[in-house]
Design a protein around this motif. Structure first.
Motif, short mmCIF file in Angstrom:
data_model
loop_
_atom_site.label_atom_id
_atom_site.label_comp_id
_atom_site.label_asym_id
_atom_site.label_seq_id
_atom_site.Cartn_x
_atom_site.Cartn_y
_atom_site.Cartn_z
N CYS A 72 -9.34 54.81 18.05
CA CYS A 72 -9.52 55.82 19.09
C CYS A 72 -8.17 56.37 19.51
N PRO A 73 -8.13 57.62 19.98
CA PRO A 73 -6.86 58.20 20.45
C PRO A 73 -6.36 57.48 21.69
N VAL A 74 -5.06 57.57 21.93
CA VAL A 74 -4.46 56.96 23.12
C VAL A 74 -3.47 57.95 23.73
N MET A 75 -3.08 57.65 24.95
CA MET A 75 -2.02 58.41 25.60
C MET A 75 -0.87 57.46 25.92
N ALA A 76 0.33 57.85 25.54
CA ALA A 76 1.53 57.10 25.91
C ALA A 76 2.14 57.80 27.11
N MET A 77 2.27 57.07 28.22
CA MET A 77 2.75 57.69 29.45
C MET A 77 4.15 57.17 29.78
N THR A 78 5.01 58.07 30.23
CA THR A 78 6.34 57.67 30.66
C THR A 78 6.48 57.92 32.16
N TYR A 79 6.82 56.88 32.86
CA TYR A 79 7.03 56.94 34.31
C TYR A 79 8.41 57.54 34.54
N PRO A 80 8.64 58.26 35.65
CA PRO A 80 9.93 58.92 35.87
C PRO A 80 11.19 58.08 35.62
N PRO A 81 11.24 56.79 36.04
CA PRO A 81 12.45 56.02 35.74
C PRO A 81 12.74 55.90 34.24
N VAL A 82 11.69 55.86 33.43
CA VAL A 82 11.87 55.80 31.97
C VAL A 82 12.47 57.11 31.47
N VAL A 83 11.99 58.22 32.02
CA VAL A 83 12.51 59.54 31.63
C VAL A 83 13.95 59.70 32.11
N GLU A 84 14.21 59.24 33.33
CA GLU A 84 15.58 59.35 33.86
C GLU A 84 16.57 58.54 33.03
N LEU A 85 16.13 57.40 32.51
CA LEU A 85 17.01 56.54 31.71
C LEU A 85 17.19 57.07 30.29
N ASN A 86 16.11 57.57 29.71
CA ASN A 86 16.13 57.92 28.29
C ASN A 86 16.13 59.41 27.98
N SER A 87 15.65 60.24 28.89
CA SER A 87 15.41 61.68 28.75
C SER A 87 14.03 61.92 28.13
N SER A 88 13.41 63.01 28.53
CA SER A 88 12.08 63.34 28.00
C SER A 88 12.17 63.69 26.52
N LEU A 89 13.32 64.20 26.08
CA LEU A 89 13.48 64.52 24.65
C LEU A 89 13.45 63.25 23.80
N ASP A 120 4.04 60.70 33.72
CA ASP A 120 3.19 60.12 34.75
C ASP A 120 3.86 60.15 36.12
N HIS A 121 3.14 60.57 37.13
CA HIS A 121 3.57 60.49 38.53
C HIS A 121 4.93 61.13 38.81
N SER A 122 5.19 62.25 38.22
CA SER A 122 6.44 62.94 38.55
C SER A 122 6.27 63.67 39.87
N VAL A 123 7.20 63.47 40.78
CA VAL A 123 7.18 64.21 42.04
C VAL A 123 8.12 65.41 41.96
N SER A 124 8.69 65.62 40.77
CA SER A 124 9.65 66.70 40.56
C SER A 124 9.08 67.80 39.66
N VAL A 125 9.03 68.99 40.19
CA VAL A 125 8.60 70.14 39.38
C VAL A 125 9.56 70.35 38.21
N ASP A 126 10.85 70.19 38.46
CA ASP A 126 11.85 70.38 37.40
C ASP A 126 11.69 69.37 36.27
N MET A 127 11.38 68.12 36.61
CA MET A 127 11.16 67.11 35.56
C MET A 127 9.95 67.49 34.71
N CYS A 128 8.91 68.00 35.36
CA CYS A 128 7.72 68.44 34.62
C CYS A 128 8.08 69.58 33.67
N LYS A 129 8.84 70.52 34.15
CA LYS A 129 9.24 71.66 33.31
C LYS A 129 10.07 71.21 32.11
N GLN A 130 10.98 70.25 32.34
CA GLN A 130 11.81 69.75 31.25
C GLN A 130 10.96 69.03 30.20
#
Length: 282
Positions: free
Chosen positions: A43-60, A82-92
């Motif tokens: 079955c398909p899955v979703m891998a979610m990254t919480y903001p601290p993971v993105v801040e540490l590693n980058s969304s790229l 997941d759970h981004s409170v930042s519009v800019d993080m979402c855009k990136q």
């Protein structure tokens, strides 16, 4: 591989009473465990990254990790912020190729929440990226809850944000909590029913670690098409890795340790994937 359109998939899932599970991942190892579980569960899955993971590693880098792990399964792995409170993080994240983003304005006023969500939805449109919004509060972590009225999603508020901001899916506060809880979360199914009747968008249930399988199944029959699971994944990862490191701290070598740890994380993920496929009657 080209993954099926996520927006359409979740719309179909709501109609079919099926559910996609999003698993919070932190690095290449727990992500591999999720991929192996998806292949085994078929079955398909979703891998979610919480903001601290993105801040540490980058969304790229997170996007590149999913691309690198995708060959381990024929099933789609959708990448979600997941759970981004930042519009800019979402855009990136959208710019870096995420399949979906969550803009969490649930701690803001309804007016601010709608404005944030609307901005992200508009930005995501040309990229075909799914946007998740939230109304009400998911308890746990640093969320302050004063009463039922404080965390329960208001039906009118859900209708307002769906009609004015047009998110593709809605996370709703109905009594669930992030992480492990001392008592079983008391889901307000009456409120879930009212919300599901008021809006046609797929609904999202957060706090999947502590919710009994029967309640998960019942919620799926009531409009929930996405379930979030996080704590059980990273606590299994940390505990099992700690146990392996403790056997020989001076000789601990990551590739050898992770050979034993990844299958244990995979089993936890598989258990949750099987939970949404139980044939339960109500």
């Amino acid at each position: 591989m080209n993954n099926p359109d996520l927006i359409q998939l979740l719309n179909n899932y709501r109609k079919q009473q099926k559910c996609l599970i999003g698993f919070n991942v932190n690095d290449i190892y727990d992500l591999k465990a999720v991929a192996l579980a998806a292949e085994e569960a078929n079955c398909p899955v979703m891998a979610m990254t919480y903001p601290p993971v993105v801040e540490l590693n980058s969304s790229l880098l997170c996007k590149k990790m999913v691309e690198g792990i995708q060959p381990y399964t024929k099933q789609p792995i959708y990448l979600h912020l997941d759970h981004s409170v930042s519009v800019d993080m979402c855009k990136q994240a959208i710019d870096d190729g995420y399949d979906s983003v969550m803009i969490d304005g649930s701690q803001k006023s309804l007016k601010e929440n709608i404005a944030m969500t609307k901005e992200v939805v508009k930005y995501a449109e040309s990229a075909g990226v799914l946007v998740e919004a939230e109304i009400g509060k998911i308890m746990g972590r640093d969320v302050v809850v004063k009463s039922d009225a404080d965390f329960l999603a208001s039906v009118d508020d859900v209708k307002a944000i769906v009609e004015e901001a047009n998110p593709h899916i809605m996370a709703v506060g109905i009594g669930t909590s992030h992480g492990f809880t001392p008592t079983t979360p008391q889901i307000h199914f009456d409120r879930l029913s009212e919300i599901a009747e008021a809006v046609s968008v797929p609904l999202v249930l957060h706090g999947g670690t502590g919710i009994p399988d029967e309640d998960i199944q019942k919620s799926i029959t009531m409009g929930v098409a996405k379930l979030n699971v996080g704590t059980i994944v990273h606590t299994t990862y940390m505990k099992e890795l700690y146990n392996e490191i403790s056997k020989d701290i001076n000789g601990a070598y990551p590739p050898y340790l992770m050979k034993d740890v990844i299958p244990r994380i995979k089993n936890v993920v598989l258990d949750r994937l099987n939970a949404v496929n139980l044939e339960l009657q109500y």
